[in-house]
Write an enzyme that holds these catalytic residues in place. Sequence first.
Site, short mmCIF file in Angstrom:
data_model
loop_
_atom_site.label_atom_id
_atom_site.label_comp_id
_atom_site.label_asym_id
_atom_site.label_seq_id
_atom_site.Cartn_x
_atom_site.Cartn_y
_atom_site.Cartn_z
N PHE A 202 0.84 -1.20 0.00
CA PHE A 202 0.00 0.00 0.00
C PHE A 202 0.88 1.25 0.00
CE2 PHE A 202 -2.60 3.23 2.37
CZ PHE A 202 -3.52 3.44 1.36
N LYS A 237 -13.68 11.35 -8.92
CA LYS A 237 -12.86 12.56 -9.06
C LYS A 237 -13.76 13.79 -8.98
CE LYS A 237 -9.74 10.01 -12.01
NZ LYS A 237 -9.55 9.55 -13.40
N GLU A 275 -2.85 5.41 -15.82
CA GLU A 275 -2.88 5.94 -14.46
C GLU A 275 -1.65 5.50 -13.69
OE1 GLU A 275 -7.71 5.69 -13.64
OE2 GLU A 275 -6.33 4.67 -12.31
N ARG A 292 -10.45 4.49 -22.91
CA ARG A 292 -11.58 5.32 -23.36
C ARG A 292 -11.17 6.78 -23.29
NH1 ARG A 292 -12.51 4.19 -17.83
NH2 ARG A 292 -12.37 6.12 -16.63
N VAL A 295 -13.66 11.69 -18.64
CA VAL A 295 -14.43 12.89 -18.27
C VAL A 295 -13.54 14.13 -18.30
CG1 VAL A 295 -15.76 13.99 -16.42
CG2 VAL A 295 -15.97 11.52 -16.78
C1 MV4 Z 1 -3.57 1.95 -4.44
C2 MV4 Z 1 -3.34 2.90 -3.42
C3 MV4 Z 1 -2.22 2.74 -2.64
N1 MV4 Z 1 -1.39 1.71 -2.84
N2 MV4 Z 1 -2.71 0.94 -4.59
C4 MV4 Z 1 -7.78 3.70 -5.93
C5 MV4 Z 1 -8.57 3.31 -7.12
C6 MV4 Z 1 -7.82 2.28 -7.87
N3 MV4 Z 1 -7.55 2.73 -9.19
C7 MV4 Z 1 -6.56 2.08 -7.08
N4 MV4 Z 1 -6.57 2.98 -5.96
C8 MV4 Z 1 -5.53 3.01 -5.08
N5 MV4 Z 1 -4.62 2.03 -5.24
C9 MV4 Z 1 -1.66 0.82 -3.80
N6 MV4 Z 1 -0.83 -0.20 -3.96
C10 MV4 Z 1 -4.26 3.92 -3.24
C11 MV4 Z 1 -5.37 3.96 -4.06
C12 MV4 Z 1 -6.28 5.03 -3.74
C13 MV4 Z 1 -6.43 6.14 -4.56
C14 MV4 Z 1 -5.74 6.26 -5.76
C15 MV4 Z 1 -5.90 7.37 -6.54
C16 MV4 Z 1 -6.76 8.37 -6.14
C17 MV4 Z 1 -7.48 8.27 -4.99
C18 MV4 Z 1 -7.33 7.15 -4.19
C19 MV4 Z 1 -8.05 7.06 -3.00
C20 MV4 Z 1 -7.90 5.98 -2.21
C21 MV4 Z 1 -7.02 4.96 -2.59
#
Ligand code: MV4
Length: 449
Positions: A202, A237, A275, A292, A295
């Site tokens: 994480f 978002k 991303e 895609r 937005v």
């Molecule tokens: C994560 C992360 C931290 N560590 N993966 C959120 C949506 C999905 N695309 C993956 N996400 C995340 N993955 C790891 N290994 C934190 C998030 C995350 C997050 C990412 C981007 C924007 C907002 C977020 C809010 C909470 C968690």
Amino acid sequence: MFSKILIANRGEVALRVIRACKELGIRTVAVYSQPDINSLHVKFADEAICIGSAASANSYLNIPSIISAAEITDVEAIHPGYGFLAEDAHFAEICESCKIKFIGPTPDNMRRMGDKMAAKDSAKKAGVPTIPGSKTIIKTNEEALKVAKEMGYPVIIKAAAGGGGKGMRVCHNDVRLVSALLTAQREAEAAFGNPAVYIEKFIEQPRHIEIQILGDTYGHIIHLGERDCTIQRRHQKLIEETPSPMLDSKLRKKMGEAAVKCAKSIGYVNAGTIEFLLDAKKNFYFMEMNTRIQVEHPITEMVTGIDLIKEQIRITSGEKIPYKQDDIKFEGSAIECRINAEDPDHDFMPSPGKITTMNVPGGRGVRLDTHAYCGYEISPYYDSMIGKLIVHGKNRTDAISICKRALDEFIIEPIKTTIPFHKKVMNNPAFLRGKFSTDFIEKLFEKAE
Ligand code: MV4
């Protein structure tokens, strides 16, 4: 070039595509559900066909109805917008088999990126950094505990078929990991029909940075810089900006090149977004690819001067992208505020209903993409987005000042909207400094209480 296109979507994005078509001299066909009959996409398209009732499954997701509408009106291509069928490989295949061009990536592109572990694997093979994690699907407690021990806590469980945050669980110890594994698997099964999950280290307090790319059918791929989408709430978002306050031209170039490598490795065609998560030390990691138009694409259009929807259409009609990477120049700073029919004072609860007063902002540096107008009813059947306020200034400070005064001019009544929330953010010290992470909104509301 095409002479007629069908838009398989609704709301502001349907209107956005119609606008691009009009400028290209392409005729348009709108499709709409029964409650959408008074929508602007219906009004401004050259032809409009009702494809079913309110529920998306009966209309905007109803493939036979959409294909019938396309055949009756004799269109050469379909633009899917975002959401609905935009990332449905099966729909793209059906279009192809009906001799209708799908304006987007190939079905193979969509399938390869739809499986999140396979996508990560492609990125890794392309030499792009990925987040350390399990190499396979995690089925048992023993497997989960072993991976967590190797990486160290905290870890995050993610759905293999997922994306967008569903089925995700952050765990800080063995006990939590074991209980979270089962709930994550159940949630993944319910949301995606697939219980497969995997585990990653994480990354704490990251920034969400995504890179826009464009690829043509001749294998030429370029990137159009980044969008910083760190300000989200429950994976929705709310504000996006470019350039990111966290990137300098060197890191932009590195991340841009990484994004192009990912796209090239799968022979990506059309508009797409890679991303990345950026950690506190500015290490970036591939997270997923969105196959895609998104937005938030207008902020990229504002700083590059490139119309992404027109480029999508040109690419699908077989034209080459007329720019080399070095031709892409970034000018000024752009911010997008999503204006939703939600009450920011009550946990962003949806606030559908009829708009009886609407004054829209304008003037220097202001763009408003909306399908709403005075007298329009925001339907409870679809997402709550009323529109997007996009501002463009000569730098971030200028863009913020334009944004503030545009928000002051913006009146929508009597429904609740996210306008007051955006006004609050535009005065927030952390936002103004550009120093924030994905917990920005949580923190903003903590302080207020
Ligand atoms: C994560 C992360 C931290 N560590 N993966 C959120 C949506 C999905 N695309 C993956 N996400 C995340 N993955 C790891 N290994 C934190 C998030 C995350 C997050 C990412 C981007 C924007 C907002 C977020 C809010 C909470 C968690």
